[in-house]
Scaffold this active site. Sequence first.
Site, PDB file in Angstrom:
ATOM      1  N   GLY A  46       0.790  -1.228   0.000  1.00 10.10           N
ATOM      2  CA  GLY A  46       0.000   0.000   0.000  1.00 10.10           C
ATOM      3  C   GLY A  46       0.819   1.272   0.000  1.00 10.10           C
ATOM      4  O   GLY A  46       0.266   2.361   0.127  1.00 10.10           O
ATOM      5  N   HIS A  47       2.116   1.187  -0.152  1.00 10.02           N
ATOM      6  CA  HIS A  47       2.980   2.380  -0.066  1.00 10.02           C
ATOM      7  C   HIS A  47       3.938   2.379  -1.237  1.00 10.02           C
ATOM      8  O   HIS A  47       5.040   1.870  -1.130  1.00 10.02           O
ATOM      9  CB  HIS A  47       3.757   2.357   1.244  1.00 10.02           C
ATOM     10  CG  HIS A  47       4.459   3.645   1.555  1.00 10.02           C
ATOM     11  ND1 HIS A  47       5.767   3.871   1.208  1.00 10.02           N
ATOM     12  CD2 HIS A  47       4.036   4.765   2.179  1.00 10.02           C
ATOM     13  CE1 HIS A  47       6.134   5.073   1.626  1.00 10.02           C
ATOM     14  NE2 HIS A  47       5.092   5.639   2.217  1.00 10.02           N
ATOM     15  N   PHE A  48       3.657   2.880  -2.274  1.00  8.15           N
ATOM     16  CA  PHE A  48       2.510   3.527  -2.880  1.00  8.15           C
ATOM     17  C   PHE A  48       1.888   2.552  -3.874  1.00  8.15           C
ATOM     18  O   PHE A  48       2.593   1.713  -4.419  1.00  8.15           O
ATOM     19  CB  PHE A  48       2.957   4.786  -3.609  1.00  8.15           C
ATOM     20  CG  PHE A  48       3.467   5.855  -2.691  1.00  8.15           C
ATOM     21  CD1 PHE A  48       2.590   6.717  -2.065  1.00  8.15           C
ATOM     22  CD2 PHE A  48       4.818   5.990  -2.436  1.00  8.15           C
ATOM     23  CE1 PHE A  48       3.060   7.726  -1.226  1.00  8.15           C
ATOM     24  CE2 PHE A  48       5.286   6.988  -1.586  1.00  8.15           C
ATOM     25  CZ  PHE A  48       4.409   7.855  -0.984  1.00  8.15           C
ATOM     26  N   VAL A  53       7.528   1.948  -2.489  1.00  6.59           N
ATOM     27  CA  VAL A  53       8.705   2.622  -1.964  1.00  6.59           C
ATOM     28  C   VAL A  53       8.755   2.317  -0.462  1.00  6.59           C
ATOM     29  O   VAL A  53       7.719   2.273   0.199  1.00  6.59           O
ATOM     30  CB  VAL A  53       8.613   4.150  -2.182  1.00  6.59           C
ATOM     31  CG1 VAL A  53       9.774   4.872  -1.524  1.00  6.59           C
ATOM     32  CG2 VAL A  53       8.552   4.488  -3.653  1.00  6.59           C
TER      33      VAL A  53
END
Length: 149
Positions: A46-48, A53
């Site tokens: 979920g990041h990103f 990242v």
Amino acid sequence: MMNKQEILEKLPYSVPFLFVDELLTIDENGATGTYTFNKDLDFYKGHFKDHPVTPGVILTETMAQIGLVCLGIYLSGYIDSAASSHVMLTSTAIDFMKPVFPGEKVTVVSEKVYFRFKKLHCKVEMKNEAGDVVCKGTLSGMVTTKLNG
């Protein structure tokens, strides 16, 4: 004095929150270690979205585990070798220069600024495999000791 393997065994973390693969050097002035960010780590989902990242908080935690906690465990041997030591992070000031992507290996180098009254303050720097600094700054922590038994 504890060796590198004994220090790693004293770390109060386990997978998936252990961010130390290898402790390369450690002495009374600092520590150097490595970690490779596995592409399957859960936070990448979920990041990103579609462009993962490594979060800055995870980069900071990696620097703290290698550069502050490992060093604090080592230095606490000077205080009381019969005690079990823990290092609690108390403050951070980190600048981020480059992203760290899934699968990247980083090297963390810390330099002790001071260690007195069980307070450890270090300069830390993280580099990628190309030798580029991805983040750097200062970390502080308190060494707490708990008697075994």
